[in-house]
Design an enzyme around this catalytic site. Structure first.
Site, mmCIF file in Angstrom:
data_model
loop_
_atom_site.group_PDB
_atom_site.id
_atom_site.type_symbol
_atom_site.label_atom_id
_atom_site.label_comp_id
_atom_site.label_asym_id
_atom_site.label_seq_id
_atom_site.Cartn_x
_atom_site.Cartn_y
_atom_site.Cartn_z
ATOM 1 C CG ASP A 33 -13.787 -4.565 79.061
ATOM 2 O OD1 ASP A 33 -13.293 -5.438 78.331
ATOM 3 O OD2 ASP A 33 -13.704 -4.596 80.306
ATOM 4 C CG LEU A 122 -20.816 -14.251 88.873
ATOM 5 C CD1 LEU A 122 -21.656 -14.969 89.928
ATOM 6 C CD2 LEU A 122 -21.711 -13.688 87.777
ATOM 7 C CB SER A 123 -16.449 -9.056 88.626
ATOM 8 O OG SER A 123 -15.341 -8.400 88.119
ATOM 9 C CG ASP A 169 -14.852 -7.111 85.358
ATOM 10 O OD1 ASP A 169 -15.785 -7.033 84.535
ATOM 11 O OD2 ASP A 169 -14.012 -8.019 85.358
HETATM 12 P P1 ADP Z 1 -13.584 -13.470 89.244
HETATM 13 O O1 ADP Z 1 -13.200 -12.041 89.312
HETATM 14 O O2 ADP Z 1 -14.352 -13.828 88.011
HETATM 15 O O3 ADP Z 1 -14.274 -13.974 90.474
HETATM 16 P P2 ADP Z 1 -10.730 -13.785 89.180
HETATM 17 O O4 ADP Z 1 -9.852 -14.938 88.856
HETATM 18 O O5 ADP Z 1 -10.575 -12.534 88.411
HETATM 19 O O6 ADP Z 1 -12.228 -14.315 89.122
HETATM 20 O O7 ADP Z 1 -10.538 -13.396 90.711
HETATM 21 C C1 ADP Z 1 -10.645 -14.380 91.712
HETATM 22 C C2 ADP Z 1 -9.496 -14.245 92.687
HETATM 23 O O8 ADP Z 1 -9.675 -13.050 93.469
HETATM 24 C C3 ADP Z 1 -9.444 -15.356 93.695
HETATM 25 O O9 ADP Z 1 -8.710 -16.454 93.186
HETATM 26 C C4 ADP Z 1 -8.731 -14.692 94.858
HETATM 27 O O10 ADP Z 1 -7.330 -14.650 94.634
HETATM 28 C C5 ADP Z 1 -9.240 -13.263 94.786
HETATM 29 N N1 ADP Z 1 -10.388 -13.062 95.686
HETATM 30 C C6 ADP Z 1 -11.642 -12.701 95.336
HETATM 31 N N2 ADP Z 1 -12.436 -12.565 96.424
HETATM 32 C C7 ADP Z 1 -11.672 -12.839 97.498
HETATM 33 C C8 ADP Z 1 -11.889 -12.866 98.915
HETATM 34 N N3 ADP Z 1 -13.087 -12.580 99.435
HETATM 35 N N4 ADP Z 1 -10.852 -13.189 99.700
HETATM 36 C C9 ADP Z 1 -9.638 -13.465 99.189
HETATM 37 N N5 ADP Z 1 -9.380 -13.452 97.875
HETATM 38 C C10 ADP Z 1 -10.361 -13.157 97.024
HETATM 39 MG MG MG Z 2 -11.955 -11.030 87.913
#
Ligand code: ADP
Ligand code: MG
Length: 381
Positions: A33, A122-123, A169
């Site tokens: 992407d 899983l974004s 994503d």
């Molecule tokens: P992925 O997108 O693969 O899950 P990332 O590192 O890109 O991993 O994003 C994860 C980050 O997004 C977490 O560390 C947090 O900071 C934020 N995040 C995701 N979902 C939530 C949520 N429901 N509440 C608070 N922060 C969140």
């Molecule tokens: Mg991410």
């Protein structure tokens, strides 16, 4: 307590609305992407849900049920890229990107809760951005089309959070449809919804979250991106997408002794071709035949792009030995999740084999679930 009730407890009145945006899994098309290439994600049933109300006083209040921070209060005219390193950077970044694009967002109260596993590839980050963006788009009647909404979210993640991710994503979370995978051309954002109903054909796609994320993964992502850009420059093309599959051998020859760049180029060019093959097979109703293409994709990510790890390889090798139709790592690499295509009748055997292999290797128990292609972002109430 429902999300609306929790909102009321936090902020003193009912929310104006409740929205949901899903996490995603990428069926095929990995690291393409940011090379203007093809991807094929589908949305998961797991979502991030946001209860939201507008404010007119420039205040942005954020709360997530999934972190311990309590309510975080910011001012929309003071938020600036990279000023914030915590989770609030994702929703605040969306507000920043909307305002940067000229949209008059004058504040909001937001309460979030998610069932998307975080950091599992899983974004969850895109789900968080897209649910925020969609809620604000609808409440402030901004009329932004879904692909543009995804672009704004990507901009938030790139410029505000500081994570150099591609467009897949956010587009998946914003644009996917129930029962379909999304064939996306990341150059012009052209989309095709491809029917993908495995249950009807007696198959399942398992997601195996290895529960590991190796610490160097961000730096390695940056290196792969830089390597791909170098490859495009050496070959005199805008992006590696412009190297056609039947020109690959000639391109590799031109790269001479640039061994590392050659491997990266080979992955991107063959991976784009694999996406096109999977699209053709699914359109032809030959779903089982995508298994070997997934396996080739894994080998390419492991040997050419070199972003797999012992845990991901163990999932793939064990699943295939236990009778899976195909398997590959998915997402950024160095941990996160793998996907496994199985006959429904074999799902249990394959799951058990993977769990036993992890136990025998002394790894943390993986989390395994069936991925059902689900709807993209939407208003719930
Ligand atoms: P992925 O997108 O693969 O899950 P990332 O590192 O890109 O991993 O994003 C994860 C980050 O997004 C977490 O560390 C947090 O900071 C934020 N995040 C995701 N979902 C939530 C949520 N429901 N509440 C608070 N922060 C969140
Ligand atoms: Mg991410």
């Amino acid at each position: 307590m429902s999300i609306a009730e929790k909102f009321e407890e936090l902020y003193g009145s009912a929310p104006e609305g409740v929205w949901a945006a899903p996490g995603r899994v990428n069926l095929i098309g990995e690291h393409t992407d940011y090379n203007d290439g093809f991807v094929m994600p589908f949305a998961l049933p797991h979502t991030t849900v946001a209860a939201v109300s507008r404010r007119t006083d420039g205040v942005l209040r954020l709360h997530s049920a999934d972190v311990e921070d309590g309510v975080v209060e910011l001012r929309v005219d003071e938020i600036a890229p990279r000023s914030d390193t915590g989770w609030t950077a994702y929703p605040a970044g969306v507000v920043w990107a909307l305002r940067e694009a000229g949209h008059a967002v004058t504040g909001a109260d937001i309460h979030l809760a998610s069932t998307v596993p975080t950091g599992a590839g899983l974004s969850s980050s895109a789900a968080l951005e897209v649910v925020t963006a969609l809620a604000l788009d609808e409440l402030y009647e901004l009329g932004i089309e879904r692909p543009q909404l995804a672009r704004l979210c990507q901009r938030a993640e790139n410029m505000y959070v500081g994570a150099p991710t591609g467009i897949m994503d956010q587009t998946a979370s914003a644009c996917c449809e129930d029962g379909h995978a999304l064939f996306l051309d990341t150059r012009d954002l052209a989309q095709q919804q491809i029917p993908f109903d495995l249950a009807a054909e007696g198959m399942r796609l398992l997601v195996v979250d290895t529960r590991v994320k190796h610490a160097h993964s961000d730096g390695e992502y940056g290196k792969r991106r830089a390597g791909c850009e170098k490859g495009a420059a050496l070959l005199g093309v805008t992006a590696l997408r412009d190297v056609a599959y039947d020109e690959l051998d000639a391109a590799l020859e031109r790269l001479g002794d640039e061994e590392e760049v050659r491997r990266l180029v080979r992955h991107i060019v063959t991976e784009n071709h694999r996406v096109e093959r999977v699209v053709s097979l699914l359109k032809a109703g030959d779903t089982r035949a995508i298994g070997p293409v997934l396996n080739e994709g894994h080998a390419s990510l492991r040997d050419d792009f070199r972003i797999s790890c012992a845990e991901l390889d163990l999932v793939v090798d064990t699943a295939l030995s236990a009778g899976a139709l195909g398997a590959r790592m998915t997402g950024g690499g160095f941990g996160g999740s793998a996907i496994v295509l199985v006959e429904a009748v074999d799902a249990e055997t394959v799951t058990k084999a993977v769990e036993e292999a992890f136990a025998a290797a002394g790894y943390t128990a993986p989390r395994v679930f069936t991925a059902i292609p689900s709807a993209g972002a939407r208003r719930l109430s």
